[in-house]
Design a protein around this motif. Sequence first.
Motif, PDB file in Angstrom:
ATOM      1  N   VAL A  24      18.022  43.430  26.038  1.00 16.25           N
ATOM      2  CA  VAL A  24      17.184  43.179  27.569  1.00 16.25           C
ATOM      3  C   VAL A  24      17.253  44.484  28.290  1.00 16.25           C
ATOM      4  O   VAL A  24      16.345  45.089  28.805  1.00 16.25           O
ATOM      5  CB  VAL A  24      17.842  42.173  28.271  1.00 16.25           C
ATOM      6  CG1 VAL A  24      17.789  42.086  29.715  1.00 16.25           C
ATOM      7  CG2 VAL A  24      17.420  40.752  27.609  1.00 16.25           C
ATOM      8  N   TRP A  31      13.402  41.135  35.334  1.00 13.06           N
ATOM      9  CA  TRP A  31      14.357  40.868  34.349  1.00 13.06           C
ATOM     10  C   TRP A  31      15.698  41.227  34.953  1.00 13.06           C
ATOM     11  O   TRP A  31      16.648  40.606  34.464  1.00 13.06           O
ATOM     12  CB  TRP A  31      14.229  41.510  32.961  1.00 13.06           C
ATOM     13  CG  TRP A  31      12.960  41.000  32.156  1.00 13.06           C
ATOM     14  CD1 TRP A  31      12.090  40.361  32.602  1.00 13.06           C
ATOM     15  CD2 TRP A  31      12.945  41.165  30.931  1.00 13.06           C
ATOM     16  NE1 TRP A  31      11.190  39.866  31.779  1.00 13.06           N
ATOM     17  CE2 TRP A  31      11.529  40.456  30.538  1.00 13.06           C
ATOM     18  CE3 TRP A  31      13.659  41.624  29.618  1.00 13.06           C
ATOM     19  CZ2 TRP A  31      11.208  40.350  29.065  1.00 13.06           C
ATOM     20  CZ3 TRP A  31      13.059  41.852  28.543  1.00 13.06           C
ATOM     21  CH2 TRP A  31      12.048  40.889  28.340  1.00 13.06           C
ATOM     22  N   SER A  42       7.674  35.688  32.942  1.00  8.12           N
ATOM     23  CA  SER A  42       8.395  36.690  32.646  1.00  8.12           C
ATOM     24  C   SER A  42      10.120  36.348  32.596  1.00  8.12           C
ATOM     25  O   SER A  42      10.861  36.748  31.955  1.00  8.12           O
ATOM     26  CB  SER A  42       8.155  37.895  33.741  1.00  8.12           C
ATOM     27  OG  SER A  42       8.984  39.041  33.726  1.00  8.12           O
ATOM     28  N   ASP A  49       8.046  43.703  35.806  1.00 11.71           N
ATOM     29  CA  ASP A  49       8.651  42.772  34.798  1.00 11.71           C
ATOM     30  C   ASP A  49      10.021  43.235  34.721  1.00 11.71           C
ATOM     31  O   ASP A  49      11.219  42.492  34.493  1.00 11.71           O
ATOM     32  CB  ASP A  49       8.087  42.617  33.329  1.00 11.71           C
ATOM     33  CG  ASP A  49       6.727  41.595  33.592  1.00 11.71           C
ATOM     34  OD1 ASP A  49       6.938  40.899  34.413  1.00 11.71           O
ATOM     35  OD2 ASP A  49       5.608  41.992  32.958  1.00 11.71           O
ATOM     36  N   ILE A  91      14.464  47.018  29.742  1.00 10.48           N
ATOM     37  CA  ILE A  91      14.441  46.889  31.188  1.00 10.48           C
ATOM     38  C   ILE A  91      14.250  48.727  31.143  1.00 10.48           C
ATOM     39  O   ILE A  91      13.565  49.427  32.088  1.00 10.48           O
ATOM     40  CB  ILE A  91      15.433  46.667  31.850  1.00 10.48           C
ATOM     41  CG1 ILE A  91      15.542  45.152  31.880  1.00 10.48           C
ATOM     42  CG2 ILE A  91      15.858  47.206  33.266  1.00 10.48           C
ATOM     43  CD1 ILE A  91      16.841  44.435  32.662  1.00 10.48           C
ATOM     44  N   LEU A 118      17.999  37.072  26.312  1.00  9.54           N
ATOM     45  CA  LEU A 118      19.311  36.843  26.487  1.00  9.54           C
ATOM     46  C   LEU A 118      20.130  35.971  25.457  1.00  9.54           C
ATOM     47  O   LEU A 118      21.152  36.295  25.350  1.00  9.54           O
ATOM     48  CB  LEU A 118      19.471  36.598  27.926  1.00  9.54           C
ATOM     49  CG  LEU A 118      19.326  37.460  29.114  1.00  9.54           C
ATOM     50  CD1 LEU A 118      19.522  36.938  30.600  1.00  9.54           C
ATOM     51  CD2 LEU A 118      20.214  38.528  28.851  1.00  9.54           C
ATOM     52  N   CYS A 159      18.801  38.403  35.196  1.00  5.27           N
ATOM     53  CA  CYS A 159      20.090  38.860  34.535  1.00  5.27           C
ATOM     54  C   CYS A 159      21.265  38.468  35.341  1.00  5.27           C
ATOM     55  O   CYS A 159      22.285  37.798  34.940  1.00  5.27           O
ATOM     56  CB  CYS A 159      20.359  40.074  33.970  1.00  5.27           C
ATOM     57  SG  CYS A 159      19.372  40.758  32.293  1.00  5.27           S
ATOM     58  N   CYS A 214      12.712  36.818  29.725  1.00  2.49           N
ATOM     59  CA  CYS A 214      13.888  37.562  29.640  1.00  2.49           C
ATOM     60  C   CYS A 214      15.354  36.391  29.246  1.00  2.49           C
ATOM     61  O   CYS A 214      16.026  36.903  28.439  1.00  2.49           O
ATOM     62  CB  CYS A 214      14.241  38.037  31.141  1.00  2.49           C
ATOM     63  SG  CYS A 214      15.765  38.661  31.286  1.00  2.49           S
TER      64      CYS A 214
END
Length: 137
Positions: free
Chosen positions: A71, A13, A54, A9, A75, A62, A17, A58
């Motif tokens: 985030v 992410w 997922s 995940d 990560i 955000l 992004c 994210c």
Amino acid sequence: MTERISAQDALIWVMVCVAAADGNMTDAELHTIGEIVKTLPAFKGYDVNRLPDSARACGAMLHAPKGMEEVMRMIGGGLPVEAHDTAYALACELAAVDAKLEIYEARLLQIVRGGLKVDRLTAVAIERAVQARYRRI
């Protein structure tokens, strides 16, 4: 927030992004994320049906206050150190999908590189490899 995300995940992410950096996730970017998740060894055993959830998680984070910082923390917490370069490589892959590096994507790559502490030499090698891979001739 104390929850933790899986390494897979975390990789997703990173890609989300970059794809969302300009405020618009294109079909090409979404397709690339799906193909990477289906084919890359890092995603072996990952249930591809979890991908939309997922990505949404994210995206929601955000949009929260200090969302990008949170985030990146998630990560970093989800990835083993030896996978930080993998995450940066995937970020570069997504940035290259549309054959032009927008300022938003370039800035996000800097954030990812710094947040994951990818050294400059490794980053340049990854960037050059992705550039060669996506070159149009």
